[in-house]
Design a protein around this motif. Sequence first.
Motif, mmCIF file in Angstrom:
data_model
loop_
_atom_site.group_PDB
_atom_site.id
_atom_site.type_symbol
_atom_site.label_atom_id
_atom_site.label_comp_id
_atom_site.label_asym_id
_atom_site.label_seq_id
_atom_site.Cartn_x
_atom_site.Cartn_y
_atom_site.Cartn_z
ATOM 1 N N ARG A 454 0.792 -1.222 0.000
ATOM 2 C CA ARG A 454 0.000 0.000 0.000
ATOM 3 C C ARG A 454 0.835 1.288 0.000
ATOM 4 N N PRO A 455 1.956 1.383 0.739
ATOM 5 C CA PRO A 455 2.752 2.615 0.643
ATOM 6 C C PRO A 455 3.204 2.930 -0.785
ATOM 7 N N LEU A 456 3.425 1.888 -1.616
ATOM 8 C CA LEU A 456 3.780 2.119 -3.012
ATOM 9 C C LEU A 456 2.547 2.387 -3.865
ATOM 10 N N LEU A 457 1.501 1.558 -3.691
ATOM 11 C CA LEU A 457 0.292 1.712 -4.496
ATOM 12 C C LEU A 457 -0.355 3.078 -4.310
ATOM 13 N N GLU A 458 -0.211 3.637 -3.104
ATOM 14 C CA GLU A 458 -0.826 4.932 -2.816
ATOM 15 C C GLU A 458 0.064 6.099 -3.231
ATOM 16 N N ARG A 459 1.244 5.798 -3.749
ATOM 17 C CA ARG A 459 2.172 6.867 -4.137
ATOM 18 C C ARG A 459 2.626 6.697 -5.587
ATOM 19 N N ARG A 460 1.683 6.454 -6.450
ATOM 20 C CA ARG A 460 2.021 6.417 -7.864
ATOM 21 C C ARG A 460 2.354 7.832 -8.339
ATOM 22 N N PRO A 461 3.377 8.000 -9.213
ATOM 23 C CA PRO A 461 4.023 6.963 -10.031
ATOM 24 C C PRO A 461 5.255 6.306 -9.418
ATOM 25 N N LEU A 462 5.429 6.369 -8.109
ATOM 26 C CA LEU A 462 6.576 5.702 -7.497
ATOM 27 C C LEU A 462 6.520 4.199 -7.756
ATOM 28 N N TRP A 463 5.315 3.621 -7.622
ATOM 29 C CA TRP A 463 5.144 2.191 -7.907
ATOM 30 C C TRP A 463 5.494 1.897 -9.363
ATOM 31 N N ASP A 464 5.022 2.732 -10.292
ATOM 32 C CA ASP A 464 5.295 2.519 -11.715
ATOM 33 C C ASP A 464 6.797 2.567 -11.996
ATOM 34 N N LEU A 465 7.474 3.557 -11.425
ATOM 35 C CA LEU A 465 8.914 3.698 -11.671
ATOM 36 C C LEU A 465 9.681 2.481 -11.178
ATOM 37 N N ALA A 466 9.350 2.033 -9.979
ATOM 38 C CA ALA A 466 10.050 0.874 -9.418
ATOM 39 C C ALA A 466 9.812 -0.368 -10.273
ATOM 40 N N MET A 467 8.558 -0.607 -10.656
ATOM 41 C CA MET A 467 8.227 -1.802 -11.429
ATOM 42 C C MET A 467 8.850 -1.760 -12.821
ATOM 43 N N VAL A 468 8.787 -0.608 -13.480
ATOM 44 C CA VAL A 468 9.304 -0.514 -14.847
ATOM 45 C C VAL A 468 10.826 -0.633 -14.858
ATOM 46 N N LEU A 469 11.520 0.064 -13.938
ATOM 47 C CA LEU A 469 12.983 0.019 -13.918
ATOM 48 C C LEU A 469 13.487 -1.384 -13.614
ATOM 49 N N LEU A 470 12.877 -2.049 -12.655
ATOM 50 C CA LEU A 470 13.297 -3.412 -12.331
ATOM 51 C C LEU A 470 12.968 -4.372 -13.469
ATOM 52 N N SER A 471 11.832 -4.151 -14.131
ATOM 53 C CA SER A 471 11.471 -5.000 -15.275
ATOM 54 C C SER A 471 12.459 -4.810 -16.418
ATOM 55 N N LEU A 472 12.875 -3.566 -16.662
ATOM 56 C CA LEU A 472 13.852 -3.312 -17.711
ATOM 57 C C LEU A 472 15.192 -3.959 -17.381
ATOM 58 N N GLY A 473 15.574 -3.922 -16.104
ATOM 59 C CA GLY A 473 16.810 -4.597 -15.706
ATOM 60 C C GLY A 473 16.722 -6.093 -15.922
ATOM 61 N N GLY A 474 15.602 -6.689 -15.542
ATOM 62 C CA GLY A 474 15.411 -8.114 -15.774
ATOM 63 C C GLY A 474 15.371 -8.450 -17.252
ATOM 64 N N ALA A 475 14.754 -7.564 -18.060
ATOM 65 C CA ALA A 475 14.713 -7.794 -19.506
ATOM 66 C C ALA A 475 16.112 -7.721 -20.108
ATOM 67 N N ALA A 476 16.950 -6.770 -19.618
ATOM 68 C CA ALA A 476 18.325 -6.668 -20.111
ATOM 69 C C ALA A 476 19.110 -7.936 -19.793
ATOM 70 N N LEU A 477 18.964 -8.431 -18.570
ATOM 71 C CA LEU A 477 19.603 -9.695 -18.196
ATOM 72 C C LEU A 477 19.159 -10.811 -19.138
ATOM 73 N N SER A 478 17.857 -10.895 -19.413
ATOM 74 C CA SER A 478 17.316 -11.987 -20.217
ATOM 75 C C SER A 478 17.713 -11.857 -21.681
ATOM 76 N N LEU A 479 17.615 -10.641 -22.237
ATOM 77 C CA LEU A 479 17.905 -10.461 -23.660
ATOM 78 C C LEU A 479 19.380 -10.681 -23.977
ATOM 79 N N THR A 480 20.259 -10.252 -23.083
ATOM 80 C CA THR A 480 21.680 -10.555 -23.314
ATOM 81 C C THR A 480 21.906 -12.060 -23.292
ATOM 82 N N GLY A 481 21.187 -12.762 -22.416
ATOM 83 C CA GLY A 481 21.288 -14.222 -22.402
ATOM 84 C C GLY A 481 20.776 -14.848 -23.690
ATOM 85 N N VAL A 482 19.684 -14.278 -24.242
ATOM 86 C CA VAL A 482 19.149 -14.791 -25.505
ATOM 87 C C VAL A 482 20.165 -14.610 -26.627
#
Length: 512
Positions: A454-482
């Motif tokens: 809830r502290p994140l959900l109630e403070r958007r776009p903080l939740w969006d920034l955290a989710m998108v940045l971490l997702s991009l990091g995970g995607a970079a890890l995965s795509l380099t592996g591909v």
Amino acid sequence: MAHFKRWLFLLHRWLGIVVCAFFAMWFVSGVVMMYVGYPKLTESERLQHLPPLAADAVLLGPQEALDAAGIAGPLKELRLAVASGGRTVYLAQPADGKGSIVIDAATGTPLRHVDRELAMGSAAAFAGPGVGLVYEGTLDEDAFTHSRALDAHRPLHQVALVDAAHTRLYVSGRTGEVVRDAPRAERLWNYAGAWIHWLYPLRGGALDPYWADIVNWLSILGIAVTLMGTAVGLLRWRFAGRYRSGSRSPYRGFMMRWHHITGLLFAAVTLTWIFSGLMSMNPWRVFDSGAPALRTEAMNGGPLGPPAGAASPQALIAAAGGTVRELHWTRTAGRDLVLARGTALRPTVLDAASAAPTALDADALKAAVARLSSAPVARIEVLNAYDSHYYTREPHTMTGGGDKPLPIWRVVFADEAGTWAHVDPRTGALLNRSDSHRRASRWLFAMLHSWDWRPLLERRPLWDLAMVLLSLGGAALSLTGVVIGWRRLGRKLAPKPAARRIPPFTPSKEHP
């Protein structure tokens, strides 16, 4: 030790070639799902599209309609709305669970078959005046109707609306109600979002019976590869000192080096998301506590059934005031009530016999909720604000789109399962039940996967920034592996150049 390291490196290398492709797909599609969810018809949308009930319409009372249709016995649900074919109908669901029965509210005639004409009438009532319609036939299941909640409505009629959003409607083949809407943009984004994220290409075909097992075992394989990759990354990283290149990583190629670095940075979040994705599947029913079902009929004071001398629909519509889209008969704490719903989710509560606005007695309701379980009530908490276990999400999300009223009661029972029941004190509705297993699922899935904190959900776009940045990091890890895996496979599968053949030496006459 050297033998173990070799096998660790080899397993991570070759298993990672397959799994990294799925990782990349999950990370990218997960970002899409943050903003475009799987198509659904939310309760708010359904009410907004229902035509108003006419207070001056000549309609049968609920008992008259049931008698005319030859329906006797207790009911699980009874509603009145302009739904099937644009007609005002009663939608009755017998308590024996045999499915919904649709009754014309003007004549008492059961509607036993939903044909093209009726489906088009329902779509026209949903769309409103001036919107063109194109009938597209029937289907059992497609890319946007995999939800098991639609099983009671199959086969489904498809109707395309000639509107700006190019909306497709799905009409129940059992009741004639519109049960799903899917604008074209939502459908297109879903191919890059929920449809591929949940591996829905495997649904509806020969692999459908194995879909859950495929997702489960693929997630388990992903967890194993992530753990092996983390171990490899740590073993190859020089925390003290550097390699000859001056780097702490031994890899000189761009892809290998950044796969190593992103792997160390985002291994934890990758492991968390793959594990929590597995938890979303309730693998092997680990979150089923086996606790007995709540005794809702005991709480309600008996089965639902229109009382003798029930108020007419016209009287109920007039008493509710404003625009009424649906009348919903219900029974709770021994009282027969009608919930008159407009476009807002909060209904007007009426006495079913007198049609007068009414309120439930708090003491009577407390006595009623105590009958939900054989275990004693430990306490009743009044929630005036959302908390970690009772909260809202955006309508398009998996858990969003429902009615989450406030204030509500949390009834805590003193049983081994740790049962909770959330009850709306205004309508007496049992909103949901929870136990220790389901609350564990809330933390291991919703919290770890969607960051339902809830502290994140109630403070958007903080939740969006955290989710998108971490997702991009995970995607970079995965795509380099591909890319690394693709190149390695290319080298392994490429035909080897033919060895150059040296002709045998033949002595000449000059050199015997």
